[in-house]
Design an enzyme around this catalytic site. Sequence first.
Site, PDB file in Angstrom:
ATOM      1  N   CYS A   5       7.500 -15.049  -4.348  1.00 20.64           N
ATOM      2  CA  CYS A   5       7.969 -13.681  -4.117  1.00 20.64           C
ATOM      3  C   CYS A   5       6.928 -12.638  -4.486  1.00 20.64           C
ATOM      4  O   CYS A   5       7.230 -11.452  -4.542  1.00 20.64           O
ATOM      5  CB  CYS A   5       9.285 -13.428  -4.844  1.00 20.64           C
ATOM      6  SG  CYS A   5       9.161 -13.638  -6.631  1.00 20.64           S
ATOM      7  N   GLU A  23       4.915 -17.181 -13.243  1.00 14.53           N
ATOM      8  CA  GLU A  23       3.920 -16.108 -13.166  1.00 14.53           C
ATOM      9  C   GLU A  23       2.991 -16.093 -14.372  1.00 14.53           C
ATOM     10  O   GLU A  23       2.166 -15.209 -14.526  1.00 14.53           O
ATOM     11  CB  GLU A  23       4.592 -14.748 -12.952  1.00 14.53           C
ATOM     12  CG  GLU A  23       5.766 -14.457 -13.847  1.00 14.53           C
ATOM     13  CD  GLU A  23       6.544 -13.180 -13.458  1.00 14.53           C
ATOM     14  OE1 GLU A  23       6.090 -12.415 -12.596  1.00 14.53           O
ATOM     15  OE2 GLU A  23       7.615 -12.963 -14.041  1.00 14.53           O
ATOM     16  N   ASN A  52       1.806 -11.901  -8.079  1.00 18.06           N
ATOM     17  CA  ASN A  52       1.232 -10.630  -8.561  1.00 18.06           C
ATOM     18  C   ASN A  52       0.821 -10.792 -10.025  1.00 18.06           C
ATOM     19  O   ASN A  52      -0.300 -10.477 -10.423  1.00 18.06           O
ATOM     20  CB  ASN A  52       2.244  -9.479  -8.459  1.00 18.06           C
ATOM     21  CG  ASN A  52       2.820  -9.340  -7.062  1.00 18.06           C
ATOM     22  OD1 ASN A  52       2.241  -9.845  -6.108  1.00 18.06           O
ATOM     23  ND2 ASN A  52       3.949  -8.672  -6.938  1.00 18.06           N
ATOM     24  N   ASP A  53       1.739 -11.293 -10.825  1.00 22.43           N
ATOM     25  CA  ASP A  53       1.408 -11.488 -12.236  1.00 22.43           C
ATOM     26  C   ASP A  53       0.578 -12.748 -12.463  1.00 22.43           C
ATOM     27  O   ASP A  53      -0.330 -12.753 -13.289  1.00 22.43           O
ATOM     28  CB  ASP A  53       2.689 -11.546 -13.079  1.00 22.43           C
ATOM     29  CG  ASP A  53       3.195 -10.154 -13.410  1.00 22.43           C
ATOM     30  OD1 ASP A  53       2.359  -9.291 -13.732  1.00 22.43           O
ATOM     31  OD2 ASP A  53       4.404  -9.922 -13.321  1.00 22.43           O
ATOM     32  N   HIS A  65       6.074   8.851  -2.867  1.00 20.47           N
ATOM     33  CA  HIS A  65       7.210   9.146  -1.986  1.00 20.47           C
ATOM     34  C   HIS A  65       6.832   9.096  -0.523  1.00 20.47           C
ATOM     35  O   HIS A  65       7.582   8.626   0.317  1.00 20.47           O
ATOM     36  CB  HIS A  65       7.768  10.528  -2.295  1.00 20.47           C
ATOM     37  CG  HIS A  65       8.440  10.567  -3.596  1.00 20.47           C
ATOM     38  ND1 HIS A  65       9.439   9.685  -3.921  1.00 20.47           N
ATOM     39  CD2 HIS A  65       8.245  11.336  -4.687  1.00 20.47           C
ATOM     40  CE1 HIS A  65       9.824   9.932  -5.140  1.00 20.47           C
ATOM     41  NE2 HIS A  65       9.113  10.921  -5.637  1.00 20.47           N
TER      42      HIS A  65
HETATM   43  C1  PEP Z   1       5.162 -11.035  -9.309  1.00 22.29           C
HETATM   44  O1  PEP Z   1       4.726 -10.884 -10.447  1.00 22.29           O
HETATM   45  O2  PEP Z   1       4.545 -11.626  -8.393  1.00 22.29           O
HETATM   46  C2  PEP Z   1       6.487 -10.492  -8.944  1.00 22.29           C
HETATM   47  C3  PEP Z   1       7.056 -10.763  -7.792  1.00 22.29           C
HETATM   48  O3  PEP Z   1       7.104  -9.692  -9.841  1.00 22.29           O
HETATM   49  P1  PEP Z   1       6.728  -8.163 -10.123  1.00 22.29           P
HETATM   50  O4  PEP Z   1       5.773  -7.714  -9.041  1.00 22.29           O
HETATM   51  O5  PEP Z   1       8.026  -7.432 -10.092  1.00 22.29           O
HETATM   52  O6  PEP Z   1       6.099  -8.231 -11.466  1.00 22.29           O
HETATM   53 MG    MG Z   2       6.011 -10.266 -12.101  1.00 17.92          MG
END
Ligand code: PEP
Ligand code: MG
Length: 571
Positions: free
Chosen positions: A502, A431, A454-455, A189
Amino acid sequence: MRKLKGIPASPGVANGPAYIFQDTELTIEKKTISDTSAELKRFEEATQSALEQIKAIREKAVSETSSEEASIFDAHAMFLQDPTLIDAIRQAIGNNAINAEAAVNEALETHAQTLESMEDEYFRARAADIRDVGRRVVCILLGIDDVDLSSLDQPSIIIARDLTPSDTVRLDKNLVLGFCTVEGGPTSHTAILAKALALPAVVGAGSDVLNVPSSSLILLDGQKGEIVVDPDEALQLEFAERKREHETRSSEELENAFNSAVTLDGFEIEVVANVGNLQDAQMALERGAEGIGLLRTEFLYLDRATAPDEAEQLTAYDQILDLMGERPVIVRTLDVGGDKELPYLDLGQEANPFLGWRAIRMCLDQPDLFKTQLRALLRSSPGHDLRIMFPMIATLEEVRRAKALLDESRDEVCAGGAAVAESIQLGIMVEIPSVVVLADQFAKEVDFFSIGTNDLTQYTMAAERTNEKVAHLGDACHPAVLQQIRSVLQAAQGEGIWVGLCGELAGDPEAIPVLLGLGLDEFSMAPASIPRAKTILRRWSKADAVKLAEEVLDFDSAEDVRDRVRTAQPK
Ligand code: PEP
Ligand code: MG
């Protein structure tokens, strides 16, 4: 002078006196009681009072802040109405003759510990909410007025174990220079609040910070995660300079954030936002977002006892789409499962949740749940540039099945007499490495790709994104990830579809020139990162960025890539 280190949670530099905020230790004695019905009544009354307090705090939060704070209190009220929790407490009082304070404390603490043991950072952070609610009820039962932050009377840096939402609502935000907490991660938070208020914050700094004498002078750098207690003059001057630089740079960047990001050689790059709810979307517009590149729809499904119905979803999507007007809004369909538990879906325990039954896999197996979301999206589409995106795609068959369900949903909406926008772009998240390998085939199926680094990084490096021990493997600047981005872009160009990104990488100042050079069409990032990202894009020519990307793609490691970009910065 003492230097301490924590996790950077919100950028910026602050200097000022420390305000140490420590909760009163609650002593909760466990007793056997004789009159269980009187004790049950005492518990019911305390719960009612707690619910009234939560309602009042929620109203204050609504009137004072546009952050996620207000909705957090809806979750607090829900915890107190959760049948499983309430039954556990009632049984402890009614069947085991335990006093209400101890029964409440034990039930909520057990629940908090379960959440804390989860892999997902979001759920771990929710343990603080449960403890916040438990403390409120126990204080009422004990007749204690809990301490709060209202005694803050001069501009200060708040040092606390971990601020709860109830603490921060009572805080006079005009008197806060920055935050530093013992516990907490990037989604605690304190971190969310600090970002929403654009105040510097360092979290997870360790219990040593609580030993800082009250009112001693503190320097805080939220970008570097640094805290200095009783600094010498040289360091005070250095931080004053850092503060000036940060403030000048941020205000210049913000002033320019509403102009488009055009490279020195005239290429206009689309910069859009990753958002998780309406408040985020508002913030995105205030930071110069040209649209939404990723709307994570999980917010509609989490912290509740039943799935949101079509009407409720429609209202939520309408609000965001109305706010965004004609700007593009990419809505990602539900991405939960595995490690993100939803009480109303029987997801079960999995040994490897990140490789498990989640996102599109779960949605394809539960067409009713999936089609409810698709129908709500289609109904919200008229008059907007709504785009739909499927997460965690691994196979072509999944894309085709998802598209078939989208067609069925469209037929159902039209049969019901509702309108649907004529053209709705359809995309997938890239991803999972299987999609990179077959990107040219996937490109024939959709209108766009959005790369989720990210994934993609976690699956490429076989390193779980929430496991600190393997965090060193999780840098998306690794050439193994960058080369995949290049092949996805090449495949997409071959089919004439556009590509966005993203994952966190899109807003990473050291990755932006490389991504520009690789030919990315759209950068989607946290709203707070937009002004800086646009500034960086404007400083580069695409031609130079192409050369840089070609060079670093053959490097050995992410560190080498980052080092090279740092020395190559045009300014
Ligand atoms: C990602 O995996 O890069 C992504 C944008 O999705 P999340 O972080 O919600 O898994
Ligand atoms: Mg993801």
